[in-house]
Write a protein that holds these residues in place. Structure first.
Motif, PDB file in Angstrom:
ATOM      1  N   ALA A   1       0.813  -1.158  -0.055  1.00 31.04           N
ATOM      2  CA  ALA A   1       0.066   0.077  -0.110  1.00 31.04           C
ATOM      3  C   ALA A   1       1.033   1.463   0.204  1.00 31.04           C
ATOM      4  O   ALA A   1       0.510   2.200  -1.009  1.00 31.04           O
ATOM      5  CB  ALA A   1      -1.128  -0.152   1.256  1.00 31.04           C
ATOM      6  N   TYR A   2       1.926   1.358   0.954  1.00 31.72           N
ATOM      7  CA  TYR A   2       2.539   2.555   1.030  1.00 31.72           C
ATOM      8  C   TYR A   2       3.608   2.975  -0.125  1.00 31.72           C
ATOM      9  O   TYR A   2       3.408   4.017  -0.493  1.00 31.72           O
ATOM     10  CB  TYR A   2       3.299   2.489   2.356  1.00 31.72           C
ATOM     11  CG  TYR A   2       2.665   2.834   3.647  1.00 31.72           C
ATOM     12  CD1 TYR A   2       1.297   3.014   3.661  1.00 31.72           C
ATOM     13  CD2 TYR A   2       3.350   2.762   4.771  1.00 31.72           C
ATOM     14  CE1 TYR A   2       0.614   3.350   4.638  1.00 31.72           C
ATOM     15  CE2 TYR A   2       2.352   3.169   5.971  1.00 31.72           C
ATOM     16  CZ  TYR A   2       1.152   3.369   6.009  1.00 31.72           C
ATOM     17  OH  TYR A   2       0.438   3.449   7.081  1.00 31.72           O
ATOM     18  N   PRO A   3       4.126   2.085  -0.545  1.00 31.63           N
ATOM     19  CA  PRO A   3       4.861   2.313  -1.977  1.00 31.63           C
ATOM     20  C   PRO A   3       3.892   2.942  -3.334  1.00 31.63           C
ATOM     21  O   PRO A   3       4.206   3.856  -4.028  1.00 31.63           O
ATOM     22  CB  PRO A   3       5.533   1.137  -2.379  1.00 31.63           C
ATOM     23  CG  PRO A   3       5.757   0.405  -1.162  1.00 31.63           C
ATOM     24  CD  PRO A   3       4.341   0.567  -0.181  1.00 31.63           C
ATOM     25  N   LYS A   4       2.675   2.249  -3.283  1.00 33.97           N
ATOM     26  CA  LYS A   4       1.611   2.483  -4.201  1.00 33.97           C
ATOM     27  C   LYS A   4       1.358   3.983  -3.912  1.00 33.97           C
ATOM     28  O   LYS A   4       1.207   4.860  -4.848  1.00 33.97           O
ATOM     29  CB  LYS A   4       0.514   1.665  -4.204  1.00 33.97           C
ATOM     30  CG  LYS A   4      -0.910   2.007  -4.971  1.00 33.97           C
ATOM     31  CD  LYS A   4      -2.080   1.281  -4.591  1.00 33.97           C
ATOM     32  CE  LYS A   4      -3.129   1.917  -5.488  1.00 33.97           C
ATOM     33  NZ  LYS A   4      -3.675   3.043  -4.917  1.00 33.97           N
ATOM     34  N   VAL A   5       1.046   4.390  -2.752  1.00 38.14           N
ATOM     35  CA  VAL A   5       0.544   5.613  -2.404  1.00 38.14           C
ATOM     36  C   VAL A   5       1.852   6.793  -2.717  1.00 38.14           C
ATOM     37  O   VAL A   5       1.335   7.858  -3.347  1.00 38.14           O
ATOM     38  CB  VAL A   5      -0.019   5.997  -0.929  1.00 38.14           C
ATOM     39  CG1 VAL A   5      -0.090   7.360  -0.551  1.00 38.14           C
ATOM     40  CG2 VAL A   5      -0.909   5.205  -0.565  1.00 38.14           C
ATOM     41  N   ILE A   6       2.942   6.494  -2.386  1.00 36.90           N
ATOM     42  CA  ILE A   6       3.986   7.324  -2.596  1.00 36.90           C
ATOM     43  C   ILE A   6       4.097   7.720  -4.113  1.00 36.90           C
ATOM     44  O   ILE A   6       4.265   8.540  -4.724  1.00 36.90           O
ATOM     45  CB  ILE A   6       5.382   6.881  -2.084  1.00 36.90           C
ATOM     46  CG1 ILE A   6       5.110   6.719  -0.566  1.00 36.90           C
ATOM     47  CG2 ILE A   6       6.642   7.495  -2.505  1.00 36.90           C
ATOM     48  CD1 ILE A   6       6.415   6.058   0.133  1.00 36.90           C
ATOM     49  N   SER A   7       4.217   6.682  -4.952  1.00 41.52           N
ATOM     50  CA  SER A   7       3.996   6.852  -6.403  1.00 41.52           C
ATOM     51  C   SER A   7       3.067   7.592  -6.941  1.00 41.52           C
ATOM     52  O   SER A   7       3.221   8.364  -7.855  1.00 41.52           O
ATOM     53  CB  SER A   7       4.057   5.253  -6.933  1.00 41.52           C
ATOM     54  OG  SER A   7       2.893   4.700  -6.768  1.00 41.52           O
ATOM     55  N   GLU A   8       1.762   7.363  -6.412  1.00 43.53           N
ATOM     56  CA  GLU A   8       0.834   8.447  -6.694  1.00 43.53           C
ATOM     57  C   GLU A   8       0.808   9.671  -6.436  1.00 43.53           C
ATOM     58  O   GLU A   8       0.649  10.496  -7.358  1.00 43.53           O
ATOM     59  CB  GLU A   8      -0.697   7.752  -6.026  1.00 43.53           C
ATOM     60  CG  GLU A   8      -1.181   6.363  -6.703  1.00 43.53           C
ATOM     61  CD  GLU A   8      -2.359   5.858  -5.942  1.00 43.53           C
ATOM     62  OE1 GLU A   8      -3.207   5.252  -6.533  1.00 43.53           O
ATOM     63  OE2 GLU A   8      -2.495   6.149  -4.782  1.00 43.53           O
ATOM     64  N   ILE A   9       1.425   9.909  -5.315  1.00 45.11           N
ATOM     65  CA  ILE A   9       1.603  11.378  -4.674  1.00 45.11           C
ATOM     66  C   ILE A   9       2.811  11.960  -5.786  1.00 45.11           C
ATOM     67  O   ILE A   9       2.605  12.981  -6.177  1.00 45.11           O
ATOM     68  CB  ILE A   9       2.295  11.335  -3.362  1.00 45.11           C
ATOM     69  CG1 ILE A   9       0.964  11.020  -2.383  1.00 45.11           C
ATOM     70  CG2 ILE A   9       2.780  12.811  -2.906  1.00 45.11           C
ATOM     71  CD1 ILE A   9       1.580  10.882  -0.764  1.00 45.11           C
ATOM     72  N   ILE A  10       4.004  11.272  -6.105  1.00 49.58           N
ATOM     73  CA  ILE A  10       4.973  11.757  -6.902  1.00 49.58           C
ATOM     74  C   ILE A  10       4.424  12.030  -8.653  1.00 49.58           C
ATOM     75  O   ILE A  10       4.560  13.219  -8.955  1.00 49.58           O
ATOM     76  CB  ILE A  10       5.939  10.895  -6.832  1.00 49.58           C
ATOM     77  CG1 ILE A  10       6.660  10.762  -5.614  1.00 49.58           C
ATOM     78  CG2 ILE A  10       6.946  11.306  -8.099  1.00 49.58           C
ATOM     79  CD1 ILE A  10       7.898   9.548  -5.417  1.00 49.58           C
TER      80      ILE A  10
END
Length: 579
Positions: free
Chosen positions: A168-177
């Motif tokens: 979940a967290y890597p996915k969210v980080i990539s979405e933010i970037i």
């Protein structure tokens, strides 16, 4: 805001900004702050600065009103009010440009302490340059924190981006970037092996989870890859690497191209994977293999790696490039993190189209002669650098070939009852271990004793094609006669630990070195004269003993697995009787 202009102005200051954020957070949290928390803090401070927010409540209200639920769960910290105070302080101390630069490029400066690791920037830039997407459908199958996709977005704002990430967290980080770029982008949380079959992409990048145990793949994931029927033999292996590699091919458009970033061991490891590499080569799916130095991977893994360039163009040859000796730059001048210069990446791109010292196009027939090994070093005569190297003969007390005797003669010597005498042949060495149930011999006469093992002798096969290396364990009163297709090497153990030497000879570097000294076109034999001159790394005995200790730990694991397999096999035979 022009992201490229921002990078030229602020990228060099990134480590300073990250250190400042860490300093603030260390006063809040007792344990070491995770990379994801540093990223989240930088993004929160950016929101405070950009939206002119002045309190914790205003910031949380903004998050809850404006951001997706997945980002809310990632960003809202419920540990203490002190944390939110620090976020506001960071927003005061850093400029909007500094905070944005930290958010967009933090994956390249951090992520050392978590498993959600960003792909090294050199690999991203090289993979992008090979794929060269222009207004195409681009995917990263195992996208992590979005390193490849965000770099693509910065170079090409017209391509459509698609990522798949399990956590979940890597996915969210990539979405933010990616939200800071203009590209249409979608990141899916789930398994890269189970994306819809009709999803086809023009360009694909994939850095799959290295060393993933097969038990972590579900039957559905495996079947989803196998359904296309390209390489049915894949079902017979417990290794996972080729599932991810074949999955990439399954989702390539007919004229598409892919780059897979993988540990170098997959290019040569294990005879039982030969059939999979063979299928891959004969189907013409591999265009090129490029060896990457371990310094680029460090501090992520510290191992040699490889880029596989894939397509459905049915190539009748493979381009092999050894880029492991090309010039690197020490990014932070601390010997921890290295990168290719832009000029070096251009040099590698040129190698893709021409032969040279570090590049060679090799036919499928030639690859077949090397058992479908796809390690570039096997096909390029680049020098093998051996650190602290010494000639093998300087470590050897005695070396001899086993007894040369016809099979009929050995058969006459076999005893049906236990004796102190045993016989070792090549097939009795499995997984680097000598089988415990060696056949008994009636006797060993005095002339034959010079062909017997001493305790902790090194035994190595005479041929490279079926390379086997083992260390003997000879009990007191026991004698083990060795067959003629093995060499017996007694080492000077004041200079060399036999298990250390064994681990080197079995390594990819050792295997390549042995292949270089072999003779014969059909059966590649290792002459004793050349084996004696082979350069062997010879660090301190203390260091060798540490390596040997690690090696023996793995040997114990193999023995335990063998025992469990044998027990399970025996239990299967009893199931009918139990019913």
């Amino acid at each position: 805001m022009d992201i490229k202009d921002l990078k030229s102005r602020e990228y060099g200051n990134l480590s300073k900004y990250v250190s400042m954020i860490k300093y603030h957070l260390n006063s809040v949290f007792e344990e070491e702050v995770e990379d994801a928390k540093i990223f989240a803090t930088a993004f929160l401070a950016y929101l405070v600065k950009k939206e002119n927010l002045s309190t914790k409540r205003e910031l949380i209200n903004y998050i809850e009103r404006k951001l997706p639920e997945s980002q809310q769960l990632f960003l809202i910290d419920r540990t203490s009010d002190t944390y939110w105070t620090k976020v506001l302080e960071i927003a005061e101390e850093l400029s909007l440009d500094a905070l944005l630069a930290t958010v967009v490029w933090y994956p390249y400066s951090g992520f050392y302490n978590t498993k959600e690791i960003a792909t090294p920037e050199s690999i991203v830039k090289l993979a992008y340059s090979i794929l060269n997407p222009k207004n195409e459908y681009v995917a990263d199958l195992c996208s992590g924190v979005g390193s490849f996709l965000s770099y693509t977005a910065m170079q090409d704002d017209e391509s459509t981006l698609y990522g798949v990430e399990t956590k979940a967290y890597p996915k969210v980080i990539s979405e933010i970037i990616l939200s800071f770029f203009e590209n249409e982008a979608k990141i899916v949380q789930g398994s890269a092996l189970e994306i819809p079959k009709n999803k086809k992409f023009d360009k694909i990048f994939c850095e799959y989870p290295w060393n993933l145990n097969s038990r972590y793949l579900s039957d559905d994931e495996k079947q989803a890859v196998l359904d296309d029927g390209l390489i049915p033999e894949l079902a017979k292996t417990s290794r996972t690497e080729w599932y991810f590699i074949l999955n990439v091919v399954n989702h390539l458009s007919e004229n598409g191209k892919a780059v897979v970033y993988a540990p170098n061991a997959i290019t040569w490891d294990e005879d039982r994977l030969k059939i999979i590499r063979e299928r891959f080569i004969k189907l013409g799916l591999l265009e090129a293999a490029i060896t990457i130095p371990k310094e680029i991977v460090s501090p992520y893994a510290g191992v040699r790696s490889v880029l596989l360039v894939l397509s459905k163009n049915k190539s009748d040859s493979v381009r092999f490039i050894d880029a492991s000796e090309l010039e690197l730059v020490d990014v932070n001048n601390r010997g921890l993190f290295y990168s290719y210069k832009d000029e070096t990446i251009e040099e590698i791109l040129t190698m893709l189209d021409s032969d040279g010292k570090y590049s060679k196009k090799v036919s499928i027939d030639e690859i077949a002669k090397k058992d479908y090994v796809i390690n570039p070093v096997r096909y390029l005569e680049s020098e093998i650098k051996v650190k602290n190297g010494v000639p093998f003969e300087s470590l050897i007390k005695n070396i001899t070939r086993g007894i040369q005797m016809r099979a009929a003669g050995i058969e006459e010597m076999i005893s049906d009852t236990p004796t102190p005498y045993r016989y070792l042949k090549l097939t009795d060495i499995q997984d680097g271990l000598i089988n415990e149930d060696l056949p008994y011999l009636k006797e060993i006469d005095e002339k034959q004793k010079k062909y017997c093992l001493k305790n902790r002798s090194l035994v190595i096969s005479k041929t490279v094609n079926s390379l086997k290396v083992a260390v003997s364990n000879v009990e007191e009163g026991q004698q083990i006669l060795v067959s003629g297709n093995l060499y017996i090497i007694e080492l000077d153990e004041t200079k060399a630990n036999p298990y250390y030497v064994k681990s080197y000879l079995e390594s990819e570097q050792g295997t390549v070195a042995l292949s270089r000294i072999s003779v014969g076109s059909v059966i590649a034999n290792i002459p004793i004269s050349k084996l004696s001159k082979l350069m062997i790394p010879n660090p301190s005995i203390a260091f060798q003993n540490k390596v040997a200790e690690k090696y023996l730990t793995k040997v114990d694991e193999i023995k335990l697995l063998r025992y469990r397999l044998q027990k399970a096999t025996d239990d299967l035979k009893k199931i009918f009787e139990e019913e």
